[in-house]
Scaffold this motif. Structure first.
Motif, mmCIF file in Angstrom:
data_model
loop_
_atom_site.group_PDB
_atom_site.id
_atom_site.type_symbol
_atom_site.label_atom_id
_atom_site.label_comp_id
_atom_site.label_asym_id
_atom_site.label_seq_id
_atom_site.Cartn_x
_atom_site.Cartn_y
_atom_site.Cartn_z
ATOM 1 N N SER A 1 0.729 -1.474 -0.022
ATOM 2 C CA SER A 1 -0.105 -0.053 0.056
ATOM 3 C C SER A 1 0.909 1.406 -0.067
ATOM 4 C CB SER A 1 -0.826 0.098 1.513
ATOM 5 O OG SER A 1 -1.613 1.172 1.302
ATOM 6 N N ALA A 2 2.026 1.136 0.708
ATOM 7 C CA ALA A 2 2.786 2.586 0.683
ATOM 8 C C ALA A 2 3.481 2.692 -0.653
ATOM 9 C CB ALA A 2 4.044 1.992 1.647
ATOM 10 N N GLN A 3 3.855 1.644 -1.349
ATOM 11 C CA GLN A 3 4.391 1.941 -2.533
ATOM 12 C C GLN A 3 3.400 2.358 -3.579
ATOM 13 O OE1 GLN A 3 7.528 2.201 -2.776
ATOM 14 N NE2 GLN A 3 7.667 1.298 -0.522
ATOM 15 N N THR A 4 2.094 1.768 -3.489
ATOM 16 C CA THR A 4 1.286 2.142 -4.377
ATOM 17 C C THR A 4 0.887 3.683 -4.226
ATOM 18 O OG1 THR A 4 0.408 -0.059 -4.340
ATOM 19 C CG2 THR A 4 -1.094 1.636 -5.024
ATOM 20 N N PHE A 5 0.753 3.860 -3.019
ATOM 21 C CA PHE A 5 0.381 5.286 -2.345
ATOM 22 C C PHE A 5 1.795 6.305 -3.205
ATOM 23 C CE2 PHE A 5 -1.047 8.900 -0.502
ATOM 24 C CZ PHE A 5 -0.400 9.575 0.661
ATOM 25 N N LEU A 6 2.763 6.011 -2.989
ATOM 26 C CA LEU A 6 3.738 6.886 -3.398
ATOM 27 C C LEU A 6 3.522 7.235 -5.090
ATOM 28 C CD1 LEU A 6 7.307 6.266 -1.927
ATOM 29 C CD2 LEU A 6 5.478 7.923 -1.416
ATOM 30 N N SER A 7 3.409 6.059 -5.685
ATOM 31 C CA SER A 7 3.089 6.293 -7.260
ATOM 32 C C SER A 7 1.854 6.691 -7.711
ATOM 33 C CB SER A 7 3.110 4.698 -8.092
ATOM 34 O OG SER A 7 2.127 4.016 -7.408
ATOM 35 N N GLU A 8 0.683 6.392 -6.785
ATOM 36 C CA GLU A 8 -0.556 7.327 -7.076
ATOM 37 C C GLU A 8 -0.667 8.762 -6.951
ATOM 38 O OE1 GLU A 8 -3.211 4.401 -4.955
ATOM 39 O OE2 GLU A 8 -4.438 4.909 -6.736
ATOM 40 N N ILE A 9 0.338 9.076 -5.825
ATOM 41 C CA ILE A 9 0.438 10.769 -5.832
ATOM 42 C C ILE A 9 1.602 11.174 -6.579
ATOM 43 C CG2 ILE A 9 -0.925 10.532 -3.476
ATOM 44 C CD1 ILE A 9 1.639 11.158 -2.103
ATOM 45 N N ARG A 10 2.232 10.341 -7.234
ATOM 46 C CA ARG A 10 3.552 10.894 -8.103
ATOM 47 C C ARG A 10 4.365 11.515 -7.088
ATOM 48 N NH1 ARG A 10 -0.881 11.214 -11.323
ATOM 49 N NH2 ARG A 10 -1.048 13.524 -10.848
ATOM 50 N N TRP A 11 4.870 10.742 -6.157
ATOM 51 C CA TRP A 11 5.847 11.347 -5.368
ATOM 52 C C TRP A 11 7.143 11.028 -5.733
ATOM 53 C CZ3 TRP A 11 5.006 13.896 -0.276
ATOM 54 C CH2 TRP A 11 5.944 14.248 0.375
ATOM 55 N N GLU A 12 8.067 12.192 -6.062
ATOM 56 C CA GLU A 12 9.457 11.640 -6.611
ATOM 57 C C GLU A 12 10.479 11.601 -5.347
ATOM 58 O OE1 GLU A 12 7.065 12.030 -10.184
ATOM 59 O OE2 GLU A 12 7.780 13.852 -9.301
ATOM 60 N N LYS A 13 10.227 12.705 -4.528
ATOM 61 C CA LYS A 13 11.452 13.085 -3.713
ATOM 62 C C LYS A 13 11.746 11.466 -2.764
ATOM 63 C CE LYS A 13 8.853 16.391 -2.069
ATOM 64 N NZ LYS A 13 8.211 17.519 -1.361
ATOM 65 N N ASN A 14 12.851 11.570 -2.557
ATOM 66 C CA ASN A 14 13.278 10.381 -1.631
ATOM 67 C C ASN A 14 13.159 10.599 -0.152
ATOM 68 O OD1 ASN A 14 15.403 12.052 -1.141
ATOM 69 N ND2 ASN A 14 17.128 10.865 -2.317
ATOM 70 N N ILE A 15 12.694 9.538 0.516
ATOM 71 C CA ILE A 15 12.187 9.938 1.923
ATOM 72 C C ILE A 15 12.876 9.019 2.938
ATOM 73 C CG2 ILE A 15 10.142 9.211 3.221
ATOM 74 C CD1 ILE A 15 8.277 9.473 0.833
ATOM 75 N N THR A 16 13.024 9.870 4.128
ATOM 76 C CA THR A 16 13.942 9.185 5.255
ATOM 77 C C THR A 16 12.960 8.907 5.976
ATOM 78 O OG1 THR A 16 15.885 10.559 4.528
ATOM 79 C CG2 THR A 16 15.896 9.625 6.861
ATOM 80 N N LEU A 17 12.864 7.769 6.573
ATOM 81 C CA LEU A 17 11.827 7.328 7.577
ATOM 82 C C LEU A 17 12.331 7.685 8.865
ATOM 83 C CD1 LEU A 17 10.680 3.757 6.393
ATOM 84 C CD2 LEU A 17 9.643 5.955 5.805
ATOM 85 N N GLY A 18 11.354 7.951 9.879
ATOM 86 C CA GLY A 18 11.645 8.085 11.284
ATOM 87 C C GLY A 18 11.608 6.724 12.126
ATOM 88 N N GLU A 19 11.673 6.614 13.193
ATOM 89 C CA GLU A 19 11.979 5.326 13.914
ATOM 90 C C GLU A 19 10.350 4.979 14.054
ATOM 91 O OE1 GLU A 19 15.338 4.787 14.021
ATOM 92 O OE2 GLU A 19 14.424 3.359 15.624
ATOM 93 N N PRO A 20 10.203 3.546 13.857
ATOM 94 C CA PRO A 20 8.728 3.124 14.145
ATOM 95 C C PRO A 20 8.246 3.730 15.658
ATOM 96 C CG PRO A 20 10.050 1.288 13.815
ATOM 97 C CD PRO A 20 11.089 2.449 13.996
ATOM 98 N N PRO A 21 6.947 3.823 15.934
ATOM 99 C CA PRO A 21 5.762 3.527 14.783
ATOM 100 C C PRO A 21 5.589 4.811 13.855
ATOM 101 C CG PRO A 21 4.932 4.377 16.991
ATOM 102 C CD PRO A 21 6.435 4.256 17.267
ATOM 103 N N GLY A 22 6.412 5.784 14.188
ATOM 104 C CA GLY A 22 6.589 7.115 13.402
ATOM 105 C C GLY A 22 5.747 8.451 13.642
ATOM 106 N N PHE A 23 5.863 9.536 13.134
ATOM 107 C CA PHE A 23 5.333 10.596 13.684
ATOM 108 C C PHE A 23 3.907 10.568 13.885
ATOM 109 C CE2 PHE A 23 6.004 15.169 14.648
ATOM 110 C CZ PHE A 23 4.715 15.793 14.049
ATOM 111 N N LEU A 24 3.128 10.299 12.597
ATOM 112 C CA LEU A 24 1.822 10.350 12.669
ATOM 113 C C LEU A 24 1.075 9.381 13.839
ATOM 114 C CD1 LEU A 24 -0.869 11.185 11.199
ATOM 115 C CD2 LEU A 24 -0.777 9.185 9.844
ATOM 116 N N HIS A 25 1.413 8.042 13.910
ATOM 117 C CA HIS A 25 1.190 7.217 14.615
ATOM 118 C C HIS A 25 1.290 7.787 16.102
ATOM 119 C CE1 HIS A 25 0.880 3.523 17.301
ATOM 120 N NE2 HIS A 25 0.165 3.050 16.363
#
Lengths: 28, 89, 89
Positions: free
Chosen positions: C33-57
């Motif tokens: 779902s994460a990869q599909t989301f990036l392609s559907e919103i045509r996101w090109e910038k590379n992304i550095t992840l935060g530690e689990p569970p992440g900022f939103l959670h």
């Protein structure tokens, strides 16, 4: 799935994405 | 603060977040991602959406504005005067 | 409060939300779902992840705990004592 994933919802559950600040949010 | 308590309210708000993320994906037009998400978390499809843009988006706007208006961030992040007043009050 | 102000910070926090939703999808284990989301919103910038569970959670948990600890809800919703103290203070 990781520990942060939600539990699978049973097919009987009908989930409604209502705004929790709506007045009628808690009415069943 | 951990969200994932053993079966307590933590599970419910984790489910709430997943529900609002699903709604967000649909409202931003990422239909495929939304459906893939449901199947990856093994949720059935009986979900009723809220009005666009959905709760997650609306909540995020208020949250992000307040987050940026915090005294330790406001010099570098744009924020509304209402959010600044909220902190100062 | 509308998020998408005319070209102001609104656009930036909307893309911030997309970034943190992508991070959330990966940290819950919904890789496809994460990869599909990036392609559907045509996101090109590379992304550095935060530690689990992440900022939103993480912030969602704080929000939901405070939401449940509000005086008008605390009888029916589980919440932490810290969140109750926050309201009472």
């Amino acid at each position: 799935l990781s520990e942060y994933a939600p539990p699978p919802n049973r097919s009987a559950d009908h989930l409604v994405a209502t705004n929790p600040f709506d007045d009628n949010y808690n009415t069943p | 603060m951990s969200c994932v308590t053993s079966g307590g309210s933590g599970r419910r708000d984790v489910s709430k977040l997943a529900l609002y993320v699903y709604e967000y994906l649909l409202h931003v037009g990422a239909q495929k991602s939304a459906q893939t998400f449901l199947s990856e978390i093994r949720w059935e499809k009986n979900i009723t959406l809220g009005e666009p843009p959905g709760f997650l988006h609306s909540w995020w706007c208020v949250f992000w504005d307040l987050y940026c208006a915090a005294p330790e961030r406001r010099e570098t992040c744009e924020h509304s005067s209402e959010a600044k007043a909220f902190h100062d009050y």
